[in-house]
Design an enzyme around this catalytic site. Structure first.
Site, PDB file in Angstrom:
ATOM      1  N   GLU A 131      33.258  44.504  50.649  1.00  0.00           N
ATOM      2  CA  GLU A 131      32.967  44.031  49.295  1.00  0.00           C
ATOM      3  C   GLU A 131      31.458  43.833  49.179  1.00  0.00           C
ATOM      4  O   GLU A 131      30.866  43.104  49.984  1.00  0.00           O
ATOM      5  CB  GLU A 131      33.711  42.720  49.061  1.00  0.00           C
ATOM      6  CG  GLU A 131      33.604  42.156  47.669  1.00  0.00           C
ATOM      7  CD  GLU A 131      34.330  40.824  47.579  1.00  0.00           C
ATOM      8  OE1 GLU A 131      33.862  39.964  46.819  1.00  0.00           O
ATOM      9  OE2 GLU A 131      35.351  40.637  48.287  1.00  0.00           O
TER      10      GLU A 131
ATOM     11  N   ASP B 258      28.837  31.108  43.571  1.00  0.00           N
ATOM     12  CA  ASP B 258      28.359  31.237  44.941  1.00  0.00           C
ATOM     13  C   ASP B 258      27.593  30.019  45.427  1.00  0.00           C
ATOM     14  O   ASP B 258      26.863  29.374  44.683  1.00  0.00           O
ATOM     15  CB  ASP B 258      27.486  32.487  45.070  1.00  0.00           C
ATOM     16  CG  ASP B 258      28.284  33.762  44.877  1.00  0.00           C
ATOM     17  OD1 ASP B 258      29.370  33.844  45.476  1.00  0.00           O
ATOM     18  OD2 ASP B 258      27.852  34.648  44.142  1.00  0.00           O
TER      19      ASP B 258
END
Length: 251
Positions: free
Chosen positions: A46, A57
């Site tokens: 990914e 994130d």
């Protein structure tokens, strides 16, 4: 046949997906990382498209995004580099980005470049499922690109069932309400709740060592490791640091 689909037909458990940010640790790192991960028998890769404000994130991936952008990585460069290594890479590649990037680049052009670059699927966590179904589903199906959906501990059972019918090939399970890179914060009650969902699942967020990897393998078909991998790889001895981390995590 889509490479992700083929993988889930041929492998039913202990699937390992490694995430890294395109353009990190250097703008030229990606081809080597892809080749090394393939040689180490990683199942899926990914690749994060660097973004100035990656909402979900944690600190490690945010820093890798900042470094990547400073290195000069962007979507056009990413596709260019993927096209150059396409003939050498056989494992499925999934791109993870944000809806704004998708629109700004041009949706049709983005999908066309995905196909030309050997990309098998997309994760756009902030693309509302309703908009995907109404505006993009037919285009994705025509291009044979997978659209991967994320679910979190806050996802209701009703919505979970709906998202399970939308996603292609597997569900991305966010293991906790924390951002990526948060250690030992896996929500086991949530994993118990989704265990019986009859769609393959990969668990991410907080998978950082052998213990958390085994938890993911217990409750799902596989795991996604991102922050721990990014933290481990070093520009000065990239190939060795990749091999060291993968051998540590799967020993």
């Amino acid at each position: 046949m889509n490479k992700i689909k083929r993988l889930f037909i041929n492998k039913k458990k202990n699937i390992l997906n490694i995430y890294f940010t395109a353009g990190y640790p250097s703008i030229d790192s990606m081809p080597l990382i892809l080749k090394r991960l393939q040689n180490l028998n990683i199942d899926i890769v990914e690749i994060g498209i660097p973004y100035s404000d990656p909402l979900a994130d944690g600190n490690i991936i945010q820093k890798s995004n900042t470094k990547s952008l400073k290195n000069g990585m962007n979507i056009s460069v990413l596709f260019y580099k993927l096209k150059k290594v396409k003939k050498y890479i056989n494992i499925p590649i999934i791109l993870m980005g944000y809806y704004n990037q998708f629109i700004k680049y041009g949706e049709i052009k983005f999908l066309e470049d995905c196909i030309e670059s050997g990309v098998s699927g997309l994760i756009l966590p902030d693309l509302p499922p309703r908009i995907y179904l109404n505006k993009y589903k037919k285009i994705f199906k025509k291009s044979k690109l997978a659209f991967i959906v994320l679910i979190t501990p806050q996802t209701s059972l009703k919505r979970l069932k709906r998202l399970s019918s939308i996603t292609d090939y597997f569900l991305y399970i966010v293991s906790s309400n924390s951002t990526t890179g948060t250690k030992n914060n896996i929500n086991l009650s949530f994993l118990e709740r989704i265990k019986e969902i009859n769609v393959p699942k990969l668990i991410g967020f907080g998978i950082c060592d052998k213990k958390s990897l085994n938890i993911a393998f217990k409750y799902a078909e596989g795991a996604i490791i991102g922050s721990a991998f990014i933290k481990a790889i070093k520009k000065s001895y990239l190939e060795k640091s990749i091999e060291k981390f993968i051998k540590y995590i799967i020993k």
